[in-house]
Design a protein around this motif. Sequence first.
Motif, PDB file in Angstrom:
ATOM      1  N   GLY A  23       0.808  -1.212   0.000  1.00  0.00           N
ATOM      2  CA  GLY A  23       0.000   0.000   0.000  1.00  0.00           C
ATOM      3  C   GLY A  23       0.840   1.261   0.000  1.00  0.00           C
ATOM      4  O   GLY A  23       0.469   2.264  -0.629  1.00  0.00           O
ATOM      5  N   SER A  24       1.977   1.235   0.695  1.00  0.00           N
ATOM      6  CA  SER A  24       2.833   2.424   0.739  1.00  0.00           C
ATOM      7  C   SER A  24       3.415   2.743  -0.633  1.00  0.00           C
ATOM      8  O   SER A  24       3.555   3.910  -1.002  1.00  0.00           O
ATOM      9  N   ILE A  25       3.732   1.705  -1.396  1.00  0.00           N
ATOM     10  CA  ILE A  25       4.247   1.925  -2.749  1.00  0.00           C
ATOM     11  C   ILE A  25       3.124   2.363  -3.675  1.00  0.00           C
ATOM     12  O   ILE A  25       3.295   3.281  -4.488  1.00  0.00           O
ATOM     13  N   ALA A  26       1.973   1.728  -3.537  1.00  0.00           N
ATOM     14  CA  ALA A  26       0.831   2.092  -4.388  1.00  0.00           C
ATOM     15  C   ALA A  26       0.406   3.535  -4.154  1.00  0.00           C
ATOM     16  O   ALA A  26      -0.032   4.222  -5.084  1.00  0.00           O
ATOM     17  N   VAL A  67       4.190   2.062 -13.878  1.00  0.00           N
ATOM     18  CA  VAL A  67       5.000   0.897 -14.240  1.00  0.00           C
ATOM     19  C   VAL A  67       5.975   0.567 -13.114  1.00  0.00           C
ATOM     20  O   VAL A  67       6.115  -0.599 -12.706  1.00  0.00           O
ATOM     21  N   TRP A  68       6.648   1.588 -12.604  1.00  0.00           N
ATOM     22  CA  TRP A  68       7.595   1.376 -11.504  1.00  0.00           C
ATOM     23  C   TRP A  68       6.891   0.782 -10.288  1.00  0.00           C
ATOM     24  O   TRP A  68       7.359  -0.191  -9.686  1.00  0.00           O
ATOM     25  N   GLY A  69       5.760   1.352  -9.931  1.00  0.00           N
ATOM     26  CA  GLY A  69       5.047   0.892  -8.759  1.00  0.00           C
ATOM     27  C   GLY A  69       4.560  -0.538  -8.891  1.00  0.00           C
ATOM     28  O   GLY A  69       4.695  -1.346  -7.949  1.00  0.00           O
ATOM     29  N   GLN A  70       4.006  -0.875 -10.037  1.00  0.00           N
ATOM     30  CA  GLN A  70       3.494  -2.230 -10.221  1.00  0.00           C
ATOM     31  C   GLN A  70       4.619  -3.258 -10.216  1.00  0.00           C
ATOM     32  O   GLN A  70       4.466  -4.359  -9.673  1.00  0.00           O
ATOM     33  N   MET A  71       5.755  -2.904 -10.799  1.00  0.00           N
ATOM     34  CA  MET A  71       6.877  -3.839 -10.804  1.00  0.00           C
ATOM     35  C   MET A  71       7.452  -4.009  -9.400  1.00  0.00           C
ATOM     36  O   MET A  71       7.848  -5.114  -9.007  1.00  0.00           O
ATOM     37  N   ALA A  72       7.507  -2.914  -8.634  1.00  0.00           N
ATOM     38  CA  ALA A  72       7.981  -3.024  -7.250  1.00  0.00           C
ATOM     39  C   ALA A  72       7.049  -3.903  -6.435  1.00  0.00           C
ATOM     40  O   ALA A  72       7.496  -4.739  -5.624  1.00  0.00           O
TER      41      ALA A  72
END
Length: 271
Positions: A23-26, A67-72
């Motif tokens: 959640g923090s990344i999203a 893209v970055w967030g989903q890959m992380a």
Amino acid sequence: MVKIGTVWDRTTDVLRGRGAILGSIAAIAIFLPAVVNGAAALTLPGGTPTTALVMMVIALGVLAANVWGQMAMVALASDPATTRAEAMRRARERVLPMIGVLLLLGVILALGLVPIVLMLVRQGINLGQQSQIAGAAAKMPGGFALYILILSVVLLVVAARLLLLNAVVLHERRGVGALARSWRLTRGLTFRLIALLLLFGTVMLVPTLAAQWVVGGVARLLLGEAGAAGALLLATIAGAAVQTVFTVIATAFTGQLYVATVRATDGDVAA
């Protein structure tokens, strides 16, 4: 054989154990960019070249962040030993290759839409007027509807078979080759994944629209006509929040589906 039910069970475990980190990344990669994009669309003056350029830059930034967030998140969901910092670093290293693959797919999709555009132009339709397009579509010959139907089915199949694209680009450090790899990993799962995509899309759409309608309606009542723009922004924020939650769930599922399909295909998970 990969069982979707088992993958969902493991996804639930991931969300229960790593939901806060995901959640923090999203929040910074999915939610915030959506809010910025929505705010810009509501506040910038329309119809000017400057606005068009700014919106294009924002759209590229949103794409990169998403893209970055989903890959992380895929990195975190695929391996419980992966730390937040490591997932962010790995995703950052693979953002550009993933965007390159997505742009290639965008070009292919654009080529698939060319016949539709040509048919509309031949009918004298102004492509800048959505009302004209909608009205003309109903009057087009049967071949037009048949082509759209076939294209829709093809897109659904491709979406299902490329569901693991970001996981492959991330974990296996592939570029264009990730397309073929994702296609192989999802062999035998096409119809189940199509059904899942349709169901998930419907489940996500309903609460998103409901949140936008409720929040926007209440804000409109409280702020009045003078606060119409603010009400729209609040509705956008509400919709973005719901979509972010579903993105976390979908990405966690993708990570676990990748693990399951690689194990079934290769016997191990590629690092």
